[in-house]
Design an enzyme around this catalytic site. Structure first.
Site, PDB file in Angstrom:
ATOM      1  CB  ALA A  44     -10.337  17.823  -1.123  1.00 38.34           C
ATOM      2  NE  ARG A  46      -7.719  12.318   6.885  1.00 34.28           N
ATOM      3  CZ  ARG A  46      -7.288  10.993   6.921  1.00 34.28           C
ATOM      4  NH1 ARG A  46      -7.956   9.845   6.963  1.00 34.28           N
ATOM      5  NH2 ARG A  46      -5.899  10.497   7.072  1.00 34.28           N
ATOM      6  CE  LYS A 105      -8.268  -2.965  -2.451  1.00 30.78           C
ATOM      7  NZ  LYS A 105      -7.327  -1.601  -2.008  1.00 30.78           N
ATOM      8  CD  GLU A 190      -3.877  -1.292   5.645  1.00 32.93           C
ATOM      9  OE1 GLU A 190      -4.329  -0.339   6.569  1.00 32.93           O
ATOM     10  OE2 GLU A 190      -3.596  -0.920   4.622  1.00 32.93           O
ATOM     11  CE  LYS A 205      -5.611  -4.793  -4.623  1.00 32.76           C
ATOM     12  NZ  LYS A 205      -4.500  -5.289  -4.055  1.00 32.76           N
TER      13      LYS A 205
HETATM   14  N1  HSE Z   1      -3.257  -3.977   1.058  1.00 34.98           N
HETATM   15  C1  HSE Z   1      -2.957  -4.455  -0.321  1.00 34.98           C
HETATM   16  C2  HSE Z   1      -1.905  -5.419  -0.336  1.00 34.98           C
HETATM   17  C3  HSE Z   1      -2.722  -3.160  -1.340  1.00 34.98           C
HETATM   18  O1  HSE Z   1      -1.548  -5.873   0.555  1.00 34.98           O
HETATM   19  O2  HSE Z   1      -1.719  -5.868  -1.488  1.00 34.98           O
HETATM   20  C4  HSE Z   1      -3.769  -2.055  -1.502  1.00 34.98           C
HETATM   21  O3  HSE Z   1      -4.663  -3.181  -2.305  1.00 34.98           O
END
Ligand code: HSE
Length: 432
Positions: A44, A46, A105, A190, A205
């Protein structure tokens, strides 16, 4: 059962294509395992129009994840989207008795209980090595290699973004905001880094690790969580002077039938193993009752480290099915001795406090009295004349172990003193 298993992939982004690459170019360690034969039946995606190179038969692609789950030739669903629909697709696959491998997660940390119950009820397995610290086989180690141990504690650096920011701050390469912006510009962080810098990514986590290590039923939201947003250059400098390094730590301990779990910035001794995990690397230090301390370290994110963990789960599942073994996970994570995560209020730890105070007689005495009334013992005090800020001086106090509740009560009182300017900075300390 034949040695071939039909695989349905939901999500063909960075990690999904890494998984396909590993399956197509299996290293000899995998090929030499005679049971390994995955047959990719459905994928699948996008965007059906996106070019996928020549290695994938376009007939396998669909834009509908439900089609992958429903496909009778798919016995193993690999969910790698993190999309809103993931919970429904995974639930449906488990309801149909199909095994699932996921890296999701957030889904596991918040709704793992429902999914594991569903898996158990339907004779299926739900595997999730990639959800914590990607390629580091920490879940597998807790489940298998350390099975003869009672896990006493876990200390983790579980978020690469924050470890990268704090490492660069420690090297004097800039302030929090500058380094975060630089990391975003370079694509390391991000564009919305909230989950990372707030500690929530690490808290989710940690909740997953607590489930495996302690049969904890807590979710990511039950984990006490504070991020790194307020860490300043001066905190890092004070930490260095005291012989510490600041890390975003995920900490879980099991004591007297209670599980404590928290994520926050912490000062750790400069010569400890975790102090020496730098940049985007992750690490987990496990204290086992039989093995003592062990440290696992490596890349906790990225295409191939994550794909490596996904494929390891797929191989384990296939080998279990070929061997006619029953389910492995539900019984491990659910069960009578399940315990909740205790409130942080009762947890005892050492603290670093920093306040800007008026340079006049009696200030230290009043702060010390408040701490003493809360039965908080002072370990050391640092005040530097040379740092005079217009009649005020930074005062640093390091305490012995005290409960979080007592410390918060003391802080509230100290903050009301007219000789204390602004907020009192608190950083917890962990002598690993
Ligand atoms: N954004 C996370 C990090 C990785 O900076 O470790 C994905 O969980």
């Amino acid at each position: 059962m034949s040695n071939s298993i039909g695989v349905g992939l939901i999500g063909f982004g960075t990690v999904g294509s890494g998984v396909v690459e590993l399956l197509q170019d299996a290293p000899s360690s995998m090929r030499r395992r005679k049971h390994i034969d995955f047959s990719l039946q459905r994928i699948a995606v996008r965007d059906l129009k996106k070019s996928r190179g020549t290695s994938i038969d376009p007939a396998l692609l669909t834009a509908d994840a439900e089609e992958v789950v429903a496909d009778p030739t798919v016995q193993l669903v690999v969910e790698l989207t993190g999309a809103d629909g993931a919970f429904d697709w995974v639930s449906e696959a488990l309801r149909q008795g199909k095994d699932v491998v996921t890296a999701n997660k957030a889904m596991l940390a918040e709704r793992g209980e429902e999914l594991f119950e569903l898996a158990l009820a339907n004779g299926a397995d739900l595997m999730f090595e990639a959800s914590v610290a990607a390629g580091i086989p920490i879940i597998r180690s807790l489940r298998n290699g350390l099975v003869a141990n009672r896990v006493e504690s876990l200390y983790g650096i579980l978020n690469g973004t924050t470890n990268y920011i704090l490492s660069r701050m420690s090297r004097g390469e800039g302030d929090y905001a500058d380094i975060l912006k630089d990391a975003q510009d370079k694509g390391y962080a991000e564009s919305d880094p909230t989950m990372d810098v707030s500690g929530m990514d690490a808290a989710q986590k940690l909740a997953i690790l607590c489930r495996i290590a302690f049969h904890s039923t807590g979710t990511g939201s039950d984990v006490f969580c504070e991020g790194i947003e307020r860490i300043e250059k001066s905190d890092i400098e004070y930490a260095r002077e005291l012989g510490y390094v600041i890390k975003l730590l995920a900490i879980a301990k099991q004591q007297n039938g209670r599980v404590e779990a928290r994520v926050h910035s912490a000062m750790v001794p400069v010569d400890s193993l975790l102090a020496n995990i730098h940049d985007e690397f992750n690490a987990i230090q496990v204290q086992g009752s039989a093995v003592g301390p062990q440290v696992f370290s490596g890349r906790g994110a990225g295409q191939m480290p994550t794909a490596s963990a996904v494929v390891a789960d797929m191989v384990e599942l296939l080998e279990r099915r070929v061997a006619g073994a029953g389910t492995a996970i539900g019984d491990m994570v659910l069960g009578e001795e399940a315990v909740a995560i205790t409130s942080v209020e009762a947890v005892e730890m050492r603290y670093f406090l920093r306040a800007l105070v008026s340079d006049q007689p009696g200030v230290l005495e009043r702060i010390a009295r408040i701490l003493s009334e809360e039965k908080i013992s002072i370990a050391s005090v640092l005040q530097k004349e040379r740092d005079l800020h217009g009649g005020s001086v930074p005062l640093v106090i390091v305490t012995h172990e005290a409960s979080e509740a007592a410390m918060q009560r003391a802080l509230a009182q100290i903050s009301t003193l007219d000789t204390v300017q602004g907020a009192v900075k608190l950083i917890r300390m962990e002598d690993l």
